[in-house]
Design a protein around this motif. Sequence first.
Motif, PDB file in Angstrom:
ATOM      1  N   ALA A   1      -4.412  11.356  -9.877  1.00 22.66           N
ATOM      2  CA  ALA A   1      -4.680  10.430  -8.782  1.00 22.66           C
ATOM      3  C   ALA A   1      -5.893   9.557  -9.083  1.00 22.66           C
ATOM      4  O   ALA A   1      -5.871   8.346  -8.835  1.00 22.66           O
ATOM      5  CB  ALA A   1      -4.887  11.202  -7.479  1.00 22.66           C
TER       6      ALA A   1
ATOM      7  N   LEU B   1      -5.659   5.496  -9.399  1.00 21.03           N
ATOM      8  CA  LEU B   1      -6.431   4.621  -8.517  1.00 21.03           C
ATOM      9  C   LEU B   1      -7.407   3.751  -9.300  1.00 21.03           C
ATOM     10  O   LEU B   1      -7.573   2.560  -8.994  1.00 21.03           O
ATOM     11  CB  LEU B   1      -7.148   5.450  -7.455  1.00 21.03           C
TER      12      LEU B   1
ATOM     13  N   VAL C   1       2.144   9.496  -5.641  1.00 18.71           N
ATOM     14  CA  VAL C   1       2.608  10.846  -5.318  1.00 18.71           C
ATOM     15  C   VAL C   1       3.728  11.268  -6.264  1.00 18.71           C
ATOM     16  O   VAL C   1       3.709  12.372  -6.824  1.00 18.71           O
ATOM     17  CB  VAL C   1       3.069  10.928  -3.844  1.00 18.71           C
TER      18      VAL C   1
ATOM     19  N   TYR D   1       1.094   4.173  -2.850  1.00 20.46           N
ATOM     20  CA  TYR D   1       0.900   5.573  -2.503  1.00 20.46           C
ATOM     21  C   TYR D   1       2.103   6.407  -2.946  1.00 20.46           C
ATOM     22  O   TYR D   1       1.953   7.473  -3.548  1.00 20.46           O
ATOM     23  CB  TYR D   1       0.668   5.712  -0.995  1.00 20.46           C
ATOM     24  N   ASN D   2       3.312   5.933  -2.642  1.00 23.58           N
ATOM     25  CA  ASN D   2       4.515   6.674  -3.022  1.00 23.58           C
ATOM     26  C   ASN D   2       4.637   6.790  -4.536  1.00 23.58           C
ATOM     27  O   ASN D   2       5.038   7.835  -5.055  1.00 23.58           O
ATOM     28  CB  ASN D   2       5.760   6.006  -2.443  1.00 23.58           C
TER      29      ASN D   2
ATOM     30  N   SER E   1       0.834  -1.207   0.000  1.00 22.39           N
ATOM     31  CA  SER E   1       0.000   0.000   0.000  1.00 22.39           C
ATOM     32  C   SER E   1       0.867   1.254   0.000  1.00 22.39           C
ATOM     33  O   SER E   1       0.584   2.217  -0.723  1.00 22.39           O
ATOM     34  CB  SER E   1      -0.923   0.016   1.218  1.00 22.39           C
ATOM     35  N   LEU E   2       1.923   1.241   0.804  1.00 23.46           N
ATOM     36  CA  LEU E   2       2.824   2.395   0.856  1.00 23.46           C
ATOM     37  C   LEU E   2       3.562   2.581  -0.470  1.00 23.46           C
ATOM     38  O   LEU E   2       3.758   3.709  -0.925  1.00 23.46           O
ATOM     39  CB  LEU E   2       3.821   2.254   2.002  1.00 23.46           C
TER      40      LEU E   2
END
Length: 93
Positions: free
Chosen positions: A68, A72, A40, A36-37, A32-33
């Motif tokens: 974004a 997603l 970004v 996300y990274n 998940s991280l």
Amino acid sequence: MDKSMLGDLDSLPEADKIRMSAMIDQLQIRDSLRMYNSLVERCFDDCVDTFKHKSLQKQEETCVRRCAEKFLKHSMRVGMRFAELNQGAATQD
């Protein structure tokens, strides 16, 4: 996570089940991280052109929002497709 991917967890001792569950949780958090990274970094690189202002300009903000949303939606679609393929492979066994 699908139990069939890990084998029969019921045959493991309770301590191993707990350890396995913790490892799976850590892998899911890590993934998940990473997602996300990646989101970004990609949207920032694509949308932010200048550092003249303290906050995002209107066009940058719109670009980041669209970026974004696309990222997603794409990730969800890939995940759904992967689940479909995984389910199809499981039924063939």
